[in-house]
Write a protein that holds these residues in place. Structure first.
Motif, PDB file in Angstrom:
ATOM      1  N   THR A 220      19.639 -14.329  55.421  1.00  0.00           N
ATOM      2  CA  THR A 220      19.460 -15.948  55.851  1.00  0.00           C
ATOM      3  C   THR A 220      20.616 -16.255  56.423  1.00  0.00           C
ATOM      4  O   THR A 220      20.881 -17.196  57.003  1.00  0.00           O
ATOM      5  N   SER A 221      21.825 -15.293  56.450  1.00  0.00           N
ATOM      6  CA  SER A 221      22.921 -15.629  57.338  1.00  0.00           C
ATOM      7  C   SER A 221      22.722 -15.014  58.745  1.00  0.00           C
ATOM      8  O   SER A 221      23.749 -15.169  59.384  1.00  0.00           O
TER       9      SER A 221
ATOM     10  N   GLU B 182      15.491 -18.843  61.947  1.00  0.00           N
ATOM     11  CA  GLU B 182      16.875 -19.021  62.350  1.00  0.00           C
ATOM     12  C   GLU B 182      17.589 -19.614  61.183  1.00  0.00           C
ATOM     13  O   GLU B 182      17.354 -20.630  60.756  1.00  0.00           O
ATOM     14  N   TYR B 183      18.432 -18.442  60.516  1.00  0.00           N
ATOM     15  CA  TYR B 183      19.229 -18.786  59.327  1.00  0.00           C
ATOM     16  C   TYR B 183      18.063 -18.859  58.484  1.00  0.00           C
ATOM     17  O   TYR B 183      17.431 -18.010  58.310  1.00  0.00           O
ATOM     18  N   ARG B 184      18.280 -19.986  57.767  1.00  0.00           N
ATOM     19  CA  ARG B 184      17.422 -20.396  56.523  1.00  0.00           C
ATOM     20  C   ARG B 184      16.158 -21.165  56.810  1.00  0.00           C
ATOM     21  O   ARG B 184      15.338 -21.804  56.071  1.00  0.00           O
TER      22      ARG B 184
ATOM     23  N   SER C 233      22.644 -22.337  51.130  1.00  0.00           N
ATOM     24  CA  SER C 233      21.586 -21.586  50.812  1.00  0.00           C
ATOM     25  C   SER C 233      21.305 -21.339  49.548  1.00  0.00           C
ATOM     26  O   SER C 233      22.197 -21.407  48.736  1.00  0.00           O
TER      27      SER C 233
ATOM     28  N   PRO D 111      21.390 -15.183  62.595  1.00  0.00           N
ATOM     29  CA  PRO D 111      20.880 -16.451  63.530  1.00  0.00           C
ATOM     30  C   PRO D 111      19.224 -16.072  63.691  1.00  0.00           C
ATOM     31  O   PRO D 111      18.574 -17.055  63.756  1.00  0.00           O
TER      32      PRO D 111
ATOM     33  N   ARG E  51      27.864 -10.700  57.052  1.00  0.00           N
ATOM     34  CA  ARG E  51      26.712 -11.527  56.620  1.00  0.00           C
ATOM     35  C   ARG E  51      26.051 -10.571  55.469  1.00  0.00           C
ATOM     36  O   ARG E  51      25.919  -9.772  55.584  1.00  0.00           O
TER      37      ARG E  51
ATOM     38  N   GLY F 269      26.643 -20.171  58.002  1.00  0.00           N
ATOM     39  CA  GLY F 269      25.175 -20.083  58.173  1.00  0.00           C
ATOM     40  C   GLY F 269      24.743 -19.992  56.675  1.00  0.00           C
ATOM     41  O   GLY F 269      23.557 -19.746  56.323  1.00  0.00           O
TER      42      GLY F 269
END
Length: 334
Positions: free
Chosen positions: A320-321, A177-179, A140, A323, A316, A136
């Motif tokens: 941004t990690s 959802e994440y980034r 980033s 879900p 996490r 994830g």
């Protein structure tokens, strides 16, 4: 509790009893009206429990003890005589939430890593943890948790300055959802809004209506835990979040962190609990500020992750990690 409950039931009108049955059987799945009970004298009731404490303890939280542990939800009109009759009060157990304790930290993901970090040392990274950290975070702009991370450019945020919003809404919601942000911003004009995954959990911001070209297994699994989601409400002095789902939510905002904190506080809010997640007075008119390893932070925003926590004691490191998460972009209070 049985004798005290039966004594209370005898005092309720038939329509109040019928409403209570519907609420209990549905487990609060739908917003319902108030269940009004006479205030009476608690000294005449066995165990001396107020009606709202009695029913909340009976149907929701067996370990509940005092009324100050509860908070009326924003749509309850029968609390503290708000319905216009001081002789009665609402005892609908699903018109209340429990108050989340802000001083309770999230459980540590890896105790050894947390201890090393508290001593100013770099946390140990095992191969399995490295794999989880990488998941994830690939590409980033927030960088890797294994070393110094340069602040991301301001354009990488969905930040919305509250002084530039002119359309009358008190906040806008962005779902991530994440980034990757999914769908458009959702403007909130009413005093409260439900955020949930699938219909028919009521009206509000339904995440199932936001299309995505691809969703990983981790995202689909996390979305399956959102359920009834949460209730966001703008109340005097700040913004409250009530967890309506069956899994924890994790919240951070600049006003949850103590002055001088080196990172944002992440508050774990259990199912059925509420927390004041933003304080307008504390926020004041502060401009943007920056956190080590996380870059610029909008002082007028709230971030909420569904089911998954983040921070130095989790796999996490950054939101941004996570879900599935929500960004609440606040407008200037009036």
């Amino acid at each position: 509790l049985k004798p005290a409950a039966h004594a209370l039931f005898k005092k309720l009108k038939d329509e109040e009893l019928e409403r209570l049955v519907q609420v209990v059987e549905s487990r609060g799945a739908w917003e319902s009206g108030c269940v009004l009970a006479p205030r009476g004298d608690p000294r005449g009731v066995k165990q001396g429990l107020p009606p709202q404490v009695l029913l909340c303890r009976l149907f929701r939280w067996p370990d509940l003890h005092q009324s100050h542990e509860l908070k009326h939800l924003c749509y309850c009109t029968g609390g503290q005589g708000a319905c216009g009759d001081l002789a009665v009060l609402c005892c609908n157990p699903h018109h209340f939430s429990r108050l989340a304790a802000p001083e309770t930290p999230p459980p540590p993901y890896l105790k050894a890593s947390c201890e090393h970090e508290n001593q100013g040392m770099e946390p140990a990274v095992t191969p399995s943890r490295r794999k989880r950290l990488r998941h994830g975070m690939r590409g980033s702009c927030w960088g890797s948790s294994l070393g110094p991370a340069p602040p991301p450019p301001r354009s990488s945020y969905t930040s919305l300055s509250w002084s530039t919003v002119k359309d009358g809404c008190w906040c806008k919601l962005a779902y991530w959802e994440y980034r990757t942000r999914v769908g458009r911003l959702y403007a909130v004009h009413e005093a409260s809004v439900n955020v949930f995954c699938e219909l028919p959990w009521g009206s509000g911001f339904c995440l199932a209506q936001l299309p995505a070209t691809y969703r990983s297994y981790a995202v689909r699994r996390a979305r399956g835990k959102i359920g009834r989601g949460l209730l966001l409400s703008r109340e005097p002095g700040g913004v409250w979040a009530y967890n309506r789902s069956e899994h924890p939510i994790f919240v951070s905002s600049p006003t949850l962190s103590p002055p001088g904190a080196c990172r944002l506080t992440v508050l774990k809010v259990l199912p059925g609990y509420s927390a004041k997640v933003f304080d307008y007075e504390w926020a004041g008119d502060r401009g943007g500020w920056q956190l080590p390893g996380e870059g610029p932070c909008d002082p007028h925003s709230i971030r909420i992750s569904f089911a998954k926590g983040w921070g130095p004691c989790y796999s996490r490191q950054f939101i941004t990690s996570c879900p599935c998460w929500l960004e609440v972009l606040l407008n200037q209070p009036r």
